[in-house]
Every structure is written in structure tokens, then in C-alpha cells.
Enzyme design. Structure first.
Site, PDB file in Angstrom:
ATOM      1  N   GLY A  42       1.002  -1.153  -0.263  1.00 27.42           N
ATOM      2  CA  GLY A  42      -0.183   0.210   0.330  1.00 27.42           C
ATOM      3  C   GLY A  42       1.186   1.154   0.286  1.00 27.42           C
ATOM      4  N   ASN A  46       3.642   2.457   2.952  1.00 29.34           N
ATOM      5  CA  ASN A  46       5.307   2.658   2.654  1.00 29.34           C
ATOM      6  C   ASN A  46       5.324   4.004   2.736  1.00 29.34           C
ATOM      7  OD1 ASN A  46       4.713  -0.224   1.663  1.00 29.34           O
ATOM      8  ND2 ASN A  46       4.632   0.266  -0.516  1.00 29.34           N
ATOM      9  N   ASN A 189       5.709  10.043 -11.505  1.00 33.07           N
ATOM     10  CA  ASN A 189       7.482   9.332 -12.062  1.00 33.07           C
ATOM     11  C   ASN A 189       7.312   9.945 -14.054  1.00 33.07           C
ATOM     12  OD1 ASN A 189       5.022   7.523 -14.113  1.00 33.07           O
ATOM     13  ND2 ASN A 189       5.960   5.816 -12.366  1.00 33.07           N
ATOM     14  N   GLY A 231      17.222   9.323 -11.897  1.00 28.21           N
ATOM     15  CA  GLY A 231      17.523  10.038 -11.003  1.00 28.21           C
ATOM     16  C   GLY A 231      15.941  10.711 -10.956  1.00 28.21           C
ATOM     17  N   ASP A 258       8.317   5.122  -4.130  1.00 32.30           N
ATOM     18  CA  ASP A 258       7.038   5.608  -2.289  1.00 32.30           C
ATOM     19  C   ASP A 258       8.346   6.055  -1.308  1.00 32.30           C
ATOM     20  OD1 ASP A 258       4.768   4.699  -2.835  1.00 32.30           O
ATOM     21  OD2 ASP A 258       4.998   2.167  -2.281  1.00 32.30           O
TER      22      ASP A 258
HETATM   23  P1  ADP Z   1       8.372   5.190  -9.499  1.00 31.29           P
HETATM   24  O1  ADP Z   1       9.185   3.372  -8.895  1.00 31.29           O
HETATM   25  O2  ADP Z   1       7.446   5.462  -8.811  1.00 31.29           O
HETATM   26  O3  ADP Z   1       7.975   4.391 -11.324  1.00 31.29           O
HETATM   27  P2  ADP Z   1      10.542   5.151 -10.438  1.00 31.29           P
HETATM   28  O4  ADP Z   1      10.734   4.042 -10.562  1.00 31.29           O
HETATM   29  O5  ADP Z   1      11.137   6.692 -11.259  1.00 31.29           O
HETATM   30  O6  ADP Z   1       9.596   5.696  -9.377  1.00 31.29           O
HETATM   31  O7  ADP Z   1      11.942   5.646  -9.328  1.00 31.29           O
HETATM   32  C1  ADP Z   1      11.971   6.612  -8.354  1.00 31.29           C
HETATM   33  C2  ADP Z   1      13.005   6.985  -7.858  1.00 31.29           C
HETATM   34  O8  ADP Z   1      14.204   5.826  -7.314  1.00 31.29           O
HETATM   35  C3  ADP Z   1      14.521   7.793  -8.962  1.00 31.29           C
HETATM   36  O9  ADP Z   1      14.468   9.094  -9.183  1.00 31.29           O
HETATM   37  C4  ADP Z   1      15.687   7.260  -7.912  1.00 31.29           C
HETATM   38  O10 ADP Z   1      16.222   7.666  -7.256  1.00 31.29           O
HETATM   39  C5  ADP Z   1      15.319   6.060  -7.692  1.00 31.29           C
HETATM   40  N1  ADP Z   1      16.073   4.989  -7.924  1.00 31.29           N
HETATM   41  C6  ADP Z   1      15.372   4.019  -8.888  1.00 31.29           C
HETATM   42  N2  ADP Z   1      15.729   3.569  -9.913  1.00 31.29           N
HETATM   43  C7  ADP Z   1      16.881   3.395  -9.042  1.00 31.29           C
HETATM   44  C8  ADP Z   1      17.969   2.796  -9.636  1.00 31.29           C
HETATM   45  N3  ADP Z   1      18.246   1.445 -10.497  1.00 31.29           N
HETATM   46  N4  ADP Z   1      19.139   2.969  -8.883  1.00 31.29           N
HETATM   47  C9  ADP Z   1      19.590   4.276  -8.355  1.00 31.29           C
HETATM   48  N5  ADP Z   1      18.339   4.870  -8.063  1.00 31.29           N
HETATM   49  C10 ADP Z   1      16.843   4.131  -7.792  1.00 31.29           C
END
Ligand code: ADP
Length: 309
Positions: A42, A46, A189, A231, A258
Site C-alpha cells: 500500500g 509504505n 514518474n 534520478g 514511495d
Molecule cells: P516509480 O517506482 O514510482 O516508478 P522511479 O522508478 O522513477 O519511481 O524511481 C524513483 C526514484 O528511485 C528515482 O528518482 C531514483 O532516485 C530512485 N531509483 C530508482 N531506480 C534506481 C536505480 N536503479 N538506481 C538508483 N536509484 C534508483
């Protein structure tokens, strides 16, 4: 209880069951899974737990059923120092999610909102009585929209800072919605940002910076656009800036968003400027992706090498 900044998180708790199997069953077929894992989930829960681990004083407003997952959730929040007095509607089970993970990594997910469906606009008073002008209120999209919107409007009327993580994406919500007037910081995102912009004339190959700027202009919010391993980009005070991810060997990125939203909210509540808050959120989320599961990967403040304020 923490003497850190006050956060009120309003949103979902869900109990998830994850089956790992060779391939998902077809119609009429029963298959044995290779593995099963149970986990707290959830987005609201989280984020509440993540914020508490990062030092905030957290109130969590949610709904769970009179059932085993509901009791497990209450024990989780007590153990994490999250204050919660959930709505417990009769006859509705705790929200659940069932995740089928095929060996090739493909996911199939079914979510039943259950008790979350009981939350409506009138329940926003549960948030209203916790919030002061010094609070930061954090919401997502796993509760009925009437509730989320009423929470944001109450929080804004009380002078609190509001952070909206519009996940999962909702086709019913776009950049024209009047709710944006009640939102300070919008944290989508890329998929969510594109959906919010809908039929706007943004080019399909627009950069993340253009996407973030367009969303900030249309909604009037400060926007922090997350880019996974790339990032994040933020738009604040007319400036658009990219913050690189903190390099990490990702084992499981579930819950990264989260953790990011929670860390960003804590840092802003502590008085950090946006650039430092986004850097802190990237650092926290980079820790979260290095562990399997969501709750186990949420970092504690002491584990993070950098301080933001
Ligand atoms: P969501 O999970 O909501 O789709 P993201 O995939 O954009 O969000 O990830 C959220 C944040 O997590 C990113 O902005 C980054 O800071 C961090 N993050 C995600 N994947 C990685 C990774 N492979 N390595 C380092 N940081 C990561």
C-alpha cells in the site's frame, strides 16, 4: 515518538501475496508456484513507514478490515512508531494485492481495494483534525479520489504543505483538475506525468525537463519528476534542474517511488531547499532498491551518510 517534522500521510494499506512461478496459468489451469511471499504494501503505508524511519513524526490516515491483514498492519505501524487509528468498515476486507511474477520477470497484478473503498470526502475530517500550518500532508492515488481531493483541500485550507504522488495513474485525473490549487509539490514518474498532461501538445519525444516544465506550468505546482535509474528533474521557482540518481545495484525497485516521495516530504518539512530535498530523496531511494521487498528496504536516517539541513 520522534520530535522530527510533522507529516500526515493519507492513503492505502494493502497486504500483498507474491507468487513466483514459471508462467502464469491459462484459463481453467491450476499451477503450483515455486515460491510465495507475503508482504506489507500500500503506497500510503509504505510512505508513512519510510517517513518515520527517516525521522518524521507521522500520523497515518487509512482504512483496514476486521481481519488478519488489518491486525498485521496495526502491529507494523506500532512497531515503526507511526500513529494510526484506521477506519475499520464492517464487511469490507483489508485491501489486498496478488502478484504473479513469471520467471522471465513479467508481472501480473490484481488489487482489490476492499476497506479503502469506505473512505470518502467526509473522512477528510480525520486529516483535518491532525493538521496544523506546520504539517506536511502526503497523498497518493490508491484511495477514492473524493477522499484524496478533500484531504488536499482541507490541508491547504489549514496552511499545511501538500505533496501529491499521483500513483497509480488515474485516467480520470488531468492537468485541468481544480485540485492542483491545493497541491504544493507534485511527484509523478514519467508515465504518470504524461498521463496527467493527456491531450496537451507536448511532443512525444520531449525531454524529461520539457515534460516537467510543461506539467509545472499547467498545474501551477512545484514538480519533481522521477526518472528511475536516471534520478529526477525538478521545477521550482522557474528553474528546471536534473539531479542524478545515486548509483546503486538494483535488486528490487518496487517501492522506490514511495521511498522517494517520503524522503522528499521529510526533507522539505525540515526546511531543505528543493535541490537538497531531491538529492536526499535520491539517496534514500537508492538504498531502497538494493534490498528485495519494500518494507525491508526502507532506510533509516542513521544509515544515510548525508544530512540535508
Ligand atoms: P516509480 O517506482 O514510482 O516508478 P522511479 O522508478 O522513477 O519511481 O524511481 C524513483 C526514484 O528511485 C528515482 O528518482 C531514483 O532516485 C530512485 N531509483 C530508482 N531506480 C534506481 C536505480 N536503479 N538506481 C538508483 N536509484 C534508483
Amino acid at each position: 515518538m520522534s520530535d522530527g517534522p510533522h507529516l500526515v500521510v493519507a492513503g492505502s494499506y494493502g497486504w500483498s501475496t507474491r507468487y513466483v512461478l514459471a508462467a502464469a496459468p491459462g484459463p481453467g489451469e491450476t499451477l503450483l508456484a515455486d515460491e510465495v511471499q507475503f508482504e506489507h504494501g500500500g503506497k500510503g503505508s509504505n510512505q508513512a513507514v519510510a517517513a518515520a524511519r527517516l525521522g518524521a513524526s507521522v500520523d497515518f490516515v487509512t482504512a483496514v478490515g476486521h481481519d488478519h491483514p488489518g491486525e498485521a498492519a496495526i502491529a507494523l505501524w506500532q512497531g515503526e512508531g507511526v500513529r494510526a487509528d484506521p477506519v475499520r468498515p464492517a464487511g469490507l476486507p483489508t485491501m489486498t494485492g496478488t502478484i504473479l511474477v513469471e520467471r522471465d520477470g513479467e508481472n501480473r497484478i490484481v488489487v482489490a481495494l476492499g476497506a479503502m473503498l469506505a473512505l470518502g470526502a467526509t473522512d477528510a475530517h480525520l486529516v483535518g483534525r491532525l493538521v496544523t500550518a506546520d504539517s506536511t500532508v502526503v497523498v497518493q492515488n490508491e484511495a477514492p479520489y473524493a477522499f484524496t481531493r478533500a484531504v488536499l483541500e482541507r490541508a491547504a485550507a489549514a496552511g499545511a504543505r501538500t505533496v501529491y504522488n499521483p500513483a497509480p495513474v488515474s485516467a480520470a485525473l488531468d492537468h485541468r483538475d481544480p485540485v492542483w490549487q491545493a497541491v504544493d509539490v507534485l511527484v509523478p514518474n514519467q508515465h504518470e506525468a504524461r498521463s496527467l498532461l493527456g491531450d496537451s501538445d507536448l511532443a512525444p519525444d520531449a525531454s524529461a525537463e520539457e515534460l516537467a516544465r510543461e506539467l509545472a506550468e499547467r498545474t501551477g505546482c512545484r514538480v519533481v519528476l522521477t526518472l528511475g535509474a536516471e534520478g529526477a528533474v525538478f521545477v521550482a521557482g522557474g528553474a528546471v534542474e536534473r539531479v542524478p540518481a545515486v548509483p546503486a545495484t538494483a535488486v528490487d525497485t518496487t517501492g522506490a517511488g514511495d521511498c522517494f516521495t517520503a524522503a522528499l516530504s521529510v526533507a522539505l518539512a525540515e526546511g531543505a531547499v528543493m535541490r537538497d530535498a531531491v538529492r536526499f530523496a535520491c539517496l534514500a531511494a537508492s538504498r531502497a532498491v538494493q534490498q528485495p521487498g519494500v518494507i525491508d528496504g526502507l532506510p533509516r536516517r542513521a544509515e544515510l551518510a548525508e544530512e540535508v539541513v
